[in-house]
Design a protein around this motif. Structure first.
Motif, PDB file in Angstrom:
ATOM      1  N   VAL C 240     -53.986  -7.870  74.021  1.00  0.00           N
ATOM      2  CA  VAL C 240     -55.404  -7.439  73.710  1.00  0.00           C
ATOM      3  C   VAL C 240     -56.242  -8.445  73.963  1.00  0.00           C
ATOM      4  N   VAL C 241     -57.314  -8.380  74.826  1.00  0.00           N
ATOM      5  CA  VAL C 241     -58.121  -9.362  75.117  1.00  0.00           C
ATOM      6  C   VAL C 241     -59.575  -9.622  74.105  1.00  0.00           C
ATOM      7  N   MET C 242     -59.911 -10.687  73.543  1.00  0.00           N
ATOM      8  CA  MET C 242     -60.959 -10.602  72.399  1.00  0.00           C
ATOM      9  C   MET C 242     -61.979 -11.421  73.295  1.00  0.00           C
ATOM     10  N   TYR C 243     -63.272 -11.003  72.867  1.00  0.00           N
ATOM     11  CA  TYR C 243     -64.335 -11.876  73.485  1.00  0.00           C
ATOM     12  C   TYR C 243     -65.504 -11.795  72.519  1.00  0.00           C
ATOM     13  N   LYS C 244     -66.126 -12.890  72.113  1.00  0.00           N
ATOM     14  CA  LYS C 244     -67.251 -12.876  71.209  1.00  0.00           C
ATOM     15  C   LYS C 244     -67.108 -11.904  69.929  1.00  0.00           C
ATOM     16  N   GLY C 245     -65.735 -11.695  69.301  1.00  0.00           N
ATOM     17  CA  GLY C 245     -65.676 -11.246  68.175  1.00  0.00           C
ATOM     18  C   GLY C 245     -65.243  -9.751  68.545  1.00  0.00           C
ATOM     19  N   GLN C 246     -65.208  -9.050  69.696  1.00  0.00           N
ATOM     20  CA  GLN C 246     -64.811  -7.747  70.020  1.00  0.00           C
ATOM     21  C   GLN C 246     -63.595  -7.607  71.026  1.00  0.00           C
ATOM     22  N   VAL C 247     -62.877  -6.642  70.818  1.00  0.00           N
ATOM     23  CA  VAL C 247     -61.805  -6.417  71.767  1.00  0.00           C
ATOM     24  C   VAL C 247     -62.509  -5.646  73.073  1.00  0.00           C
ATOM     25  N   VAL C 248     -62.196  -6.456  74.043  1.00  0.00           N
ATOM     26  CA  VAL C 248     -62.954  -6.061  75.290  1.00  0.00           C
ATOM     27  C   VAL C 248     -61.901  -5.095  76.178  1.00  0.00           C
ATOM     28  N   GLU C 249     -60.654  -5.531  75.964  1.00  0.00           N
ATOM     29  CA  GLU C 249     -59.802  -4.727  76.779  1.00  0.00           C
ATOM     30  C   GLU C 249     -58.448  -4.641  76.160  1.00  0.00           C
ATOM     31  N   SER C 250     -57.483  -3.870  76.165  1.00  0.00           N
ATOM     32  CA  SER C 250     -56.018  -3.833  75.868  1.00  0.00           C
ATOM     33  C   SER C 250     -55.138  -3.019  76.598  1.00  0.00           C
ATOM     34  N   GLY C 251     -54.083  -3.276  76.797  1.00  0.00           N
ATOM     35  CA  GLY C 251     -53.238  -2.559  77.476  1.00  0.00           C
ATOM     36  C   GLY C 251     -51.791  -3.089  77.735  1.00  0.00           C
ATOM     37  N   PRO C 252     -51.025  -2.584  78.474  1.00  0.00           N
ATOM     38  CA  PRO C 252     -49.736  -3.155  78.928  1.00  0.00           C
ATOM     39  C   PRO C 252     -49.730  -4.555  79.461  1.00  0.00           C
ATOM     40  N   ALA C 253     -49.092  -5.605  79.381  1.00  0.00           N
ATOM     41  CA  ALA C 253     -49.463  -6.983  79.707  1.00  0.00           C
ATOM     42  C   ALA C 253     -49.577  -6.996  81.194  1.00  0.00           C
ATOM     43  N   LEU C 254     -48.619  -6.532  81.980  1.00  0.00           N
ATOM     44  CA  LEU C 254     -48.798  -6.872  83.461  1.00  0.00           C
ATOM     45  C   LEU C 254     -49.901  -5.969  84.060  1.00  0.00           C
ATOM     46  N   GLU C 255     -50.056  -4.853  83.433  1.00  0.00           N
ATOM     47  CA  GLU C 255     -51.098  -3.908  84.003  1.00  0.00           C
ATOM     48  C   GLU C 255     -52.437  -4.760  83.887  1.00  0.00           C
ATOM     49  N   ILE C 256     -52.806  -5.395  82.639  1.00  0.00           N
ATOM     50  CA  ILE C 256     -54.154  -6.047  82.448  1.00  0.00           C
ATOM     51  C   ILE C 256     -54.070  -7.145  83.417  1.00  0.00           C
ATOM     52  N   LEU C 257     -53.054  -7.834  83.843  1.00  0.00           N
ATOM     53  CA  LEU C 257     -53.020  -8.950  84.726  1.00  0.00           C
ATOM     54  C   LEU C 257     -53.351  -8.600  86.082  1.00  0.00           C
ATOM     55  N   ARG C 258     -52.475  -7.524  86.327  1.00  0.00           N
ATOM     56  CA  ARG C 258     -52.535  -7.138  87.937  1.00  0.00           C
ATOM     57  C   ARG C 258     -54.072  -6.421  88.017  1.00  0.00           C
ATOM     58  N   ASN C 259     -54.468  -5.622  87.072  1.00  0.00           N
ATOM     59  CA  ASN C 259     -55.496  -4.479  87.277  1.00  0.00           C
ATOM     60  C   ASN C 259     -56.561  -4.668  86.359  1.00  0.00           C
TER      61      ASN C 259
END
Lengths: 308, 338, 565
Positions: C240-259
């Protein structure tokens, strides 16, 4: 641990020597004739003067005088007052009274100081906290002797809750009011110190971790916040015992307590320099020993210190 | 140099470096969620806010101070005390030394709002004229203590070594004598007893007050001397002493200022206590301490002659302590942003 | 604990219901300047047994979000919206009693800083025991239990260790003790808040491996909070990626990294040093290769070595009380050289002696033995005057952006100070120079009226660079200069350093513990361990063909280094 104790003990010796040397030097080696001072400036017969010089070793070089003085302190053979009593006897009678007074004052400031400090710290910014803070500032600002007079006047005379002066033998009950006055300023410091310490520890990481373990609020406060917060407070209280004994001069004067402070003050007024030097030497010794006890207590409370 | 008493245990890394960690793949289906960009706009990394007004640490502290009621009240009271001490004639037209036994212990009347002492002196006027001695003792004692204790503490803390060890022991020796006890001994020395003045009191109090200031300064200097900015300026070619003056001392001032302010109050109390014991200011100098001391015999008959000077003294001292507290809060690094 | 695991394993329905569900969470802090929204619209789910990582930079609200699940928000923080559901139960506004019941045996925590999270006045065993007691698991033989729990966390000689105080433990051992406490009551969810970021990489790797094994065994779900995307991708199933107090993106770890889809995530992936594979391009590749060919320590014919260090040794006396002292060799026979216009990195873990080397090269510390030659001249016995000239030519940049600028000096005075010390120019020309330097580090010239406390960590580090550049030095010694910065800021500063090197022909001696950063900035590397250089070569050589076991361990320990992207 043994290393720690012996190291601290060795460090105290120069402090004791230095402080007594300072006092002795101030009194006997500064400009002005100490013998003339002894008589309060009144003329005296040369024979008496000679006898006095011999009695107080003033015919000896300074370092020998000081050495003999140290010896007298350690052997508790403190010489005689002008009226011919043994100083050690007089001190022996006055000391228990002052010790009692100081211990009561210490208990008073420890109990109320910690209780108020903890509550204020836990409720930082609330009404209780602000009230206690302002009250402690006022107590620090008003001189002890004014507080003493005011309490003596209102509690002792007007309300008649306690005896305004201390009776013969200084029974415990009579000492309550003087002890409260004596401990009042330190009480304010203990409250403020405890409060600061509690506030600091309340936000410590390990307190959060303790909470996260599932401990009850009560246990977090008593085991993790209190114990850590009390370390500086205990240190302060220990060092304060020495100052209370020295600071009892004012309080004992107001309430007419037959203690060390009174003795000292009368000796100063009468110009009995040898008695003053002897009593101050004993007080310094007590102060230094109190500091040693504080160090040990500190090491016992805080395991990080023991191995330094 | 940090010394680690217990070295890290490194487990035998059998195979740890042979296994290539390839991440975990869940057997569950995990939704790939992306927040709408309009709700989470991307800001430039690390931009400077150019709209805010620049603030030095002192101006920030001042901004925060001037909004505190504690500061406003105490600063006003202290200003008042200073003006009274400097120009007492502006506040009272009655000569405080013109005492008439006819007025002995009289209560207040027109022109004499606080009544008279046993000797028939005007209480109000004596309080006004007594401010100067009390304030001067506090002020000069503090100045001497800050200059002497500050210099000693700064040198000990900054250079360390044997200098520090000697000065620390010296401080301990003075600490072993409580202020009042030490002052009593000094004040009854022939040289002092026969020449009692404002200055003997100041010198005595300063003699037993400096170790505390030296300790505070030493601690602050030790904290500041290890800062990277001191090392950086040394690496720029600044001499060791100049680094002390330019960087270390300015950064050690906050606790010294706070303690000095509070001490000023406590020295005024100490002077009053000595005067009360009859070994402070000589009786001919008008001071709050002397007046309280004189009034003590009258406590039961005429408590007001004691209360008024005591009140003036207490409010003055309280102002200094409150000012110190307010300054401490304003200078607290934890309260500052950064 | 095994029973519990079995029970859970037997019930397939458990797998369907999320263990922790955070919906639309908003958290507000009450500050003197009014309420501040630290977190809004946060949502995440953790399934039983699953590892979920929250990634973000400092101040992104990642810790705040996680800690709200066990009611550990700081005093001025509160949940101002949304829901926290644990195992089907809404605990958003649960009573304190209920939260205390959940803590420890349902939700455990491993905190960030091992140095400050154990109470210094109680023995380790005591602190473990009270955890067991509070959750009714101490049993009859609590001593044995405590030792068992500590041993499970990988603490050798647990019985004796339980009787020690935290200050007798090293950082890694303390972290193991904290893991033992967090897992003592076999919680179903473990919140691990940057559990290893204060530790050396090799220790970090071992502890994370151990944590992994334990949680898998117990079937514990983990909510891992980290600033390191590589570490997150490697250890978690879901990110789960958070930025300035909000979740901006979440998903399968490798998927987030690659895409990565969200621009912030894309930026994060692009800047993560642990995932980068090559040196920042400041010069054409051919030249870099040429340089590699030239730098051979055996060939001192190379006259262009700005720094030549030979057999450098530093011995400290450690006082053991009562006048006794022990020798400690911090730097042991170190030799290397730095070629003009290139970057040499000294890499090592804490206690390797790398910073001591930097101090000696800066002439702030006298070597016990050995020599340092700067531009051909020996540095051992410089006169005051020579030293003063030397200062102009070699400048440091330190780690802590908050400590390296004098808070009392305005930015103008900070950057002007070196010019003033060396008597360069008059007031007017100095002002022009300060402006020029500020623009070199990409800061507006108006910044010079400001004070350090008004600037962020990255901006302060830029000021420190500008100050170092003021005297037009030839060598800059960066002592962990980017280690304290957030990933994106770190990438910016590295880029800046690289550009400056290209434009001004600077030489860097780059001291760091982070091999990942080395790859981005350095041409040559010296790997140090326990005061000695264990390997030195070109960066590519060290990364592609490490010679010593220690270097191999370090490389393997870089989180995410082995992920295939």
């Amino acid at each position: 641990m043994f290393m720690f104790i012996s190291k601290r003990f060795l460090q105290l010796i120069p402090v004791f020597l230095g402080a007594t040397l300072l006092v002795y030097f101030l009194v006997f080696a500064t400009p002005g004739d100490p013998i003339a001072a002894l008589s309060g400036g009144k003329p005296m017969a040369p024979a008496v003067e000679e006898a006095l010089r011999a009695q107080y070793n003033l015919d000896q070089p300074f370092w020998i005088q000081y050495g003999l003085y140290l010896k007298s302190l350690v052997t508790f053979d403190l010489g005689q007052t002008f009226s011919g009593q043994e100083v050690s006897d007089v001190l022996g009678r006055a000391f228990p009274v002052t010790a009692r007074l100081a211990i009561m004052a210490l208990a008073f400031e420890a109990v109320f100081g910690v209780i108020f400090g903890v509550i204020a710290g836990m409720r930082k910014g609330k009404l209780f906290d602000s009230t206690v803070l302002v009250a402690s500032l006022i107590v620090i600002a008003v001189p002890t002797f004014v507080l003493g007079f005011v309490l003596q006047f209102f509690v002792g005379v007007k309300l008649d809750w306690a005896k305004p002066t201390v009776g013969v033998g200084a029974p415990w009950g009579d000492l309550i009011l003087p002890a409260a006055v004596l401990g009042l300023v330190s009480l304010a410091y203990v409250i403020r110190l405890t409060r600061t310490s509690i506030i600091e520890n309340k936000n410590a990481d390990y307190v959060r971790t303790a909470t996260a373990k599932g401990l009850s609020r009560r246990r977090v406060v008593s085991v993790h916040i209190l114990r850590n917060s009390l370390i500086p407070v205990v240190t302060f209280l220990g060092a304060d015992l020495g100052s209370l004994m020295g600071g009892a001069i004012v309080t004992e004067g107001i309430f007419n307590v037959p203690g060390v402070g009174n003795l000292l003050f009368k000796a100063i007024k009468a110009g009995e320099t040898p008695t003053v030097v002897a009593v101050v030497g004993v007080l310094v010794l007590i102060f230094v020993l109190a500091n040693l006890v504080v160090d040990l207590l500190y090491a016992w409370l805080d395991p990080r210190i023991r191995y330094v | 140099m940090s010394e680690n008493p217990t070295p890290e245990i490194i487990e035998p890394s059998d195979g740890a470096r042979n296994t290539r960690r390839t991440g975990k793949v869940s057997s569950r289906t995990i939704e790939h969620y992306v927040a709408p960009l309009e709700e989470t706009p991307l800001l430039a990394v690390d931009f400077v806010d150019e709209t805010a007004e620049p603030q030095s640490m002192w101006s920030q502290a001042w901004r925060s101070l001037r909004k505190r009621p504690l500061f406003i009240i105490s600063a006003f009271l202290i200003l008042l005390v200073i003006v009274v001490a400097a120009f007492p004639q502006l506040f009272s037209h009655v000569d405080p030394t013109a005492c008439r036994l006819d007025d002995s212990s009289e209560t207040a009347r027109a022109g004499h709002p606080l009544g008279f002492t046993l000797q028939g002196c005007d209480v109000y006027s004596r309080i006004i004229y007594g401010a100067r001695a009390s304030f001067l003792v506090g002020l000069f004692t503090t100045i001497i203590v800050v200059v002497f204790g500050g210099v000693v503490g700064a040198l000990a803390g900054y250079y360390g070594g044997w200098l520090d060890a000697v000065l620390a022991r010296l401080g301990d020796i003075f600490f072993a004598l409580p202020l009042i006890l030490g002052a009593i001994i000094v004040m009854q020395l022939p040289a002092f007893r026969d020449n009692r003045s404002v200055w003997t009191v100041i010198i005595t109090l300063a003699a037993f007050g400096w170790p505390q200031m030296a300790r505070i300064t030493r601690g602050a200097v030790i904290e500041a001397r290890g800062a990277d900015f001191v090392t950086a300026s040394r690496a720029l070619g600044l001499s060791k002493f100049r680094a002390l003056v330019n960087h270390v001392i300015p950064n050690s001032l906050s606790p010294v200022i706070v303690i000095a302010t509070i001490s000023l109050g406590t020295y005024i109390v100490a002077e009053a206590t000595l005067s009360f014991l009859g070994i402070g200011l000589p009786p001919e100098i008008m001071s709050w301490g002397n007046d309280i001391s004189n009034a003590q015999t009258q406590l039961r008959n005429n408590p007001e002659t004691l209360m008024w000077p005591a009140l003036a003294l207490s409010i003055t001292v309280l102002s200094f302590i409150m000012l110190g507290d307010a300054v401490r809060d304003a200078l607290d690094p934890k309260a500052r942003k950064g | 604990m095994t029973e519990q695991t079995k029970e859970r394993g037997l019930n397939p329905a458990d797998n369907q219901q999320p263990l922790l569900e955070i919906k639309n969470l908003a958290i507000t802090f009450d500050t003197p300047d009014g309420p501040v929204n630290a977190v809004r619209n946060a949502h995440l789910t953790v399934m039983p047994g699953e590892t979920v990582a929250i990634v973000g930079e400092s101040g992104s609200g990642k810790s705040t979000t996680a800690l709200s699940a066990i009611g550990l928000l700081p005093g001025n923080g509160r949940v101002s919206g949304g829901q926290i559901i644990f195992d089907g139960e809404d605990i958003t506004h649960a009573s304190e009693k209920r939260i205390i019941e959940l803590r420890g045996n349902s939700i455990g925590m491993v905190p960030q800083d091992p140095m400050s999270n154990l109470n210094p006045v109680w023995k380790i065993g005591f602190q473990v025991k009270e955890t067991l007691k509070a959750n009714g698991l101490a049993g009859n033989n609590s001593k044995e239990r405590v030792a068992q729990v500590l041993a499970d966390a990988g603490l050798p000689d647990a019985k004796r260790r339980a009787n020690q105080y935290p200050h007798e433990f090293s950082g890694g051992m303390r972290q193991r003790a904290l893991i033992a406490i967090g897992l003592a009551c076999s919680p179903r969810l473990l919140i691990a808040d940057e559990p290893t970021s204060a530790l050396d990489v090799t220790v970090q790797q071992q502890i994370l491996d151990h944590l992994d094994t334990m949680t898998t065994e117990l079937g514990t779900a983990v909510l891992l909070i980290t600033h390191d995307l590589g570490l997150a991708a490697e250890r978690a199933e879901k990110v789960v990626v958070m930025y300035k107090g909000q979740v901006v993106e979440s998903g399968p770890a490798l998927e987030i990294l690659r895409n990565p889809q969200h621009p912030y995530t894309q930026r994060l992936v692009a800047s993560a040093p642990s995932l980068a594979s090559k040196r920042l391009q400041s010069k054409p590749l051919e030249v870099a290769e040429d340089l590699n060919a030239v730098v051979k320590p055996e060939h001192p014919r190379n006259t262009d070595n700005v720094l030549e260090i030979k057999d450098l040794t530093k011995v400290f006396k450690i006082r053991k009380g009562l006048g006794r002292s022990e020798d400690f060799t911090a730097v042991d026979n170190v030799s290397f050289s730095v070629k003009r216009g290139t970057t040499t990195a000294i890499v090592g873990e804490s206690g390797s002696g790398k910073s001591t080397v930097a101090q000696m090269v800066l002439n702030l510390l006298k070597p016990t033995a050995g020599s340092i030659a700067f531009d051909g001249a020996q540095m051992n016995n410089l006169s005051e005057k020579e030293l003063f000239t030397f200062r102009r030519r070699v400048q440091p940049i330190f780690q802590d952006p908050y400590g390296s600028l004098d808070p009392m000096f305005s930015i103008y005075r900070t950057i002007e100070e070196p010019l003033r010390i060396h008597g360069i120019g008059d007031a007017k020309s100095r002002q022009a120079r300060v402006k020029e330097l500020l623009s070199q580090v990409s800061l507006p010239s108006a910044t010079m009226h400001r004070f350090p406390n008004e600037l962020s960590g990255g901006q302060r580090q830029r000021i420190a660079i500008a100050r170092a550049l003021a005297l037009q030095p030839e060598v800059i010694i960066c002592d962990e200069a980017v280690s304290a910065l957030d990933v994106l800021v770190q990438a910016q500063i590295l880029k800046l350093l690289n550009e400056l090197q290209e434009n001004l022909g600077l030489t860097y001696l780059f001291i760091t513990h982070d091999l990942a950063v080395v790859r981005e900035i350095a041409d040559d590397v010296c790997v140090m361990q326990n005061g000695r250089i264990v390997e030195q070569s070109t960066t590519d050589e060290v990364f592609n063909n490490p010679k010593s076991d220690y270097t191999r361990n370090l490389l393997a320990a870089i989180p995410g280094s082995t992920l295939l992207i």
